[in-house]
Design an enzyme around this catalytic site. Structure first.
Site, mmCIF file in Angstrom:
data_model
loop_
_atom_site.group_PDB
_atom_site.id
_atom_site.type_symbol
_atom_site.label_atom_id
_atom_site.label_comp_id
_atom_site.label_asym_id
_atom_site.label_seq_id
_atom_site.Cartn_x
_atom_site.Cartn_y
_atom_site.Cartn_z
ATOM 1 N N ARG A 23 -16.118 -10.379 2.692
ATOM 2 C CA ARG A 23 -15.177 -9.311 3.028
ATOM 3 C C ARG A 23 -15.436 -8.104 2.134
ATOM 4 O O ARG A 23 -16.026 -8.219 1.072
ATOM 5 C CB ARG A 23 -13.723 -9.771 2.790
ATOM 6 N N SER A 71 -6.071 -0.968 10.816
ATOM 7 C CA SER A 71 -6.710 -2.117 10.171
ATOM 8 C C SER A 71 -8.061 -2.401 10.806
ATOM 9 O O SER A 71 -8.265 -2.154 12.005
ATOM 10 C CB SER A 71 -5.802 -3.327 10.370
ATOM 11 N N TYR A 109 -1.647 -9.105 15.759
ATOM 12 C CA TYR A 109 -1.573 -8.096 14.692
ATOM 13 C C TYR A 109 -2.567 -6.964 14.986
ATOM 14 O O TYR A 109 -2.200 -5.781 15.046
ATOM 15 C CB TYR A 109 -1.859 -8.746 13.332
ATOM 16 N N ARG A 140 -10.368 -21.140 8.737
ATOM 17 C CA ARG A 140 -9.132 -20.585 9.264
ATOM 18 C C ARG A 140 -9.467 -19.981 10.630
ATOM 19 O O ARG A 140 -10.505 -19.324 10.759
ATOM 20 C CB ARG A 140 -8.666 -19.495 8.297
ATOM 21 N N PHE A 150 -9.943 -2.158 5.310
ATOM 22 C CA PHE A 150 -10.598 -3.455 5.197
ATOM 23 C C PHE A 150 -9.704 -4.286 4.252
ATOM 24 O O PHE A 150 -8.512 -4.329 4.484
ATOM 25 C CB PHE A 150 -12.080 -3.279 4.821
ATOM 26 N N ILE A 210 0.848 -1.201 0.000
ATOM 27 C CA ILE A 210 0.000 0.000 0.000
ATOM 28 C C ILE A 210 0.885 1.254 0.000
ATOM 29 O O ILE A 210 0.597 2.241 -0.654
ATOM 30 C CB ILE A 210 -0.987 -0.019 1.193
ATOM 31 N N ASP A 266 -11.422 -16.188 11.659
ATOM 32 C CA ASP A 266 -12.093 -15.502 10.552
ATOM 33 C C ASP A 266 -13.551 -15.213 10.898
ATOM 34 O O ASP A 266 -14.349 -16.139 11.033
ATOM 35 C CB ASP A 266 -12.084 -16.388 9.291
ATOM 36 N N LYS A 299 -2.031 -2.869 16.235
ATOM 37 C CA LYS A 299 -2.606 -1.680 15.578
ATOM 38 C C LYS A 299 -3.405 -0.852 16.601
ATOM 39 O O LYS A 299 -3.336 0.382 16.610
ATOM 40 C CB LYS A 299 -3.526 -2.107 14.420
HETATM 41 N N1 UDP Z 1 -9.419 -17.153 2.000
HETATM 42 C C1 UDP Z 1 -9.637 -18.377 1.386
HETATM 43 N N2 UDP Z 1 -8.591 -18.947 0.698
HETATM 44 C C2 UDP Z 1 -7.353 -18.344 0.613
HETATM 45 C C3 UDP Z 1 -7.156 -17.104 1.258
HETATM 46 C C4 UDP Z 1 -8.219 -16.542 1.942
HETATM 47 O O1 UDP Z 1 -10.723 -18.944 1.440
HETATM 48 O O2 UDP Z 1 -6.452 -18.921 -0.018
HETATM 49 C C5 UDP Z 1 -10.561 -16.498 2.697
HETATM 50 C C6 UDP Z 1 -10.302 -16.155 4.160
HETATM 51 O O3 UDP Z 1 -10.666 -17.229 4.987
HETATM 52 C C7 UDP Z 1 -11.202 -14.924 4.332
HETATM 53 C C8 UDP Z 1 -11.181 -14.248 2.956
HETATM 54 O O4 UDP Z 1 -10.779 -15.271 2.039
HETATM 55 O O5 UDP Z 1 -12.513 -15.318 4.605
HETATM 56 C C9 UDP Z 1 -10.219 -13.091 2.865
HETATM 57 O O6 UDP Z 1 -8.977 -13.521 3.395
HETATM 58 P P1 UDP Z 1 -7.634 -12.693 3.216
HETATM 59 O O7 UDP Z 1 -6.519 -13.507 3.807
HETATM 60 O O8 UDP Z 1 -7.476 -12.270 1.786
HETATM 61 O O9 UDP Z 1 -7.867 -11.360 4.053
HETATM 62 P P2 UDP Z 1 -8.327 -11.134 5.587
HETATM 63 O O10 UDP Z 1 -9.821 -10.942 5.530
HETATM 64 O O11 UDP Z 1 -7.913 -12.314 6.395
HETATM 65 O O12 UDP Z 1 -7.626 -9.884 5.956
#
Ligand code: UDP
Length: 329
Positions: free
Chosen positions: A228, A118, A142, A289, A170, A14, A292, A146
């Site tokens: 998201r 963030s 993380y 993950r 975001f 960024i 999330d 912030k």
């Molecule tokens: N995600 C996914 N597969 C990937 C990477 C991310 O399904 O290979 C999902 C992740 O679980 C979240 C969304 O995509 O729901 C966005 O994830 P990212 O890591 O891009 O950004 P975050 O929201 O964690 O900052």
């Protein structure tokens, strides 16, 4: 007035887009970066000083004799998973480094400070659309780092007259391929680059072979995958320049959400990537993950009201730019 801006972390994703925009608008720019994840080639015509913010002595001596009219601070580690594995490294880098830079700003009499924060400061949101009044309850180191820096900025404003804006991003995405700028993380963890690079030949650790993994499909959303708010990195860059302007008349510490204001699910992202690339994208469903939330979407009205900021680029443009960048890279 001649504007000379210090951009900490200006060689990163960024940061480099913001540096380019500042240069285009006639600002003089000095980048301070330890080049741990950023790239010297990404700073364009800006002056580059290689320095780690945690090294207070080096910071003060390398900046000695220079004068700046504002600081934009992007430097820091930004991977949630890594922060859970190595929390103290995150506090050291993101908190100690920021404290050194804030102290430098106060000592040097630079009263305009823009900080990369963030949406991670909100933790698990209590509503799907979040405004700046939402409680600050980060759930990983993380996000905690912030939030701690935001607190330091509030206290710096109260006690030292430092004016600041913390911009809570975001999901940053997209690229500026004509300027040779884009997302260049290694390893990459983010969704859009993972989906797009799954179509490209393997290189480095940047992506793993095989289909894209969808982390969970049993969330309480229409298609079961997480939602998201994806925002173009060039729209983010524009908000930083507007924040610098806004700080001219501001005293105190302000926090603003930067998002598009609308959400897309993981499956919608994959479908849009298929549309943009004209290619079928194989995927499989993997376990959720940790940490999330199901839905994370910005109420971006305050940034619109105060900065006059409106995102100009939609999801299609985000993915088109990212795709052009990944193919060129
Ligand atoms: N995600 C996914 N597969 C990937 C990477 C991310 O399904 O290979 C999902 C992740 O679980 C979240 C969304 O995509 O729901 C966005 O994830 P990212 O890591 O891009 O950004 P975050 O929201 O964690 O900052």
């Amino acid at each position: 007035m001649h504007e000379h801006i210090l951009v900490a972390g200006g060689a990163g994703y960024i940061g480099s887009h913001t540096v380019q925009l500042l240069l285009d608008q006639g600002y003089q720019v000095t980048v301070l970066d330890n080049l741990s994840t950023g790239h010297a080639r990404s700073v364009g015509q800006a002056e580059l000083i290689q320095c780690d913010l945690c090294d207070k002595r080096a910071l003060l001596s390398l900046l000695d004799g220079k004068t700046f009219t504002g600081i934009i601070h992007f430097a820091g580690k930004s991977q949630v998973g890594e922060s859970i594995a190595e929390p103290l490294t995150y506090f050291d880098n993101n908190v100690t480094g920021s404290l050194n830079l804030i102290n430098y700003a106060v000592q040097a009499g630079i009263d305009r400070f823009v900080f990369s924060s963030s949406a991670a400061v909100y933790g698990h949101p209590s509503s799907s659309v979040i405004d700046e009044h939402h409680a600050i309850k980060p759930i990983n180191p993380y996000g905690m780092s912030k939030a701690m820096v935001e607190t330091m900025l509030v206290e710096g404003a109260r006690s030292q007259g430092l004016s600041s804006i913390a911009l809570r991003y975001f999901n940053a995405a997209g690229a500026w391929p004509d300027q040779g700028l884009g997302e260049d993380h290694d390893p990459e963890t983010h969704l859009i680059p993972n989906v797009l690079t799954s179509l490209l030949p393997l290189h480095g650790k940047i992506h793993k072979p095989g289909p894209v993994k969808i982390f969970g499909h049993d969330y309480a959303t229409d298609d079961g995958t997480c939602i998201r708010d994806y925002i173009h990195v060039r729209d983010l860059a524009e908000a930083h320049v507007l924040a610098l302007h806004h700080l001219k008349g501001l005293t105190g510490a302000l926090m603003l959400n930067l998002g598009s204001g609308s959400g897309n699910s993981v499956l919608e992202i994959i479908q849009t990537c298929q549309q943009v690339t004209g290619r079928e994208i194989p995927y499989l469903v993997a376990p959720r993950r940790t940490g999330d939330p199901a839905v994370l979407v910005a109420d971006n009205s305050l940034a619109g009201e105060l900065l006059g900021w409106q995102p100009q680029r939609n999801l299609m443009m985000i993915i088109e730019d990212a795709w052009r960048w990944h193919q060129k890279r």
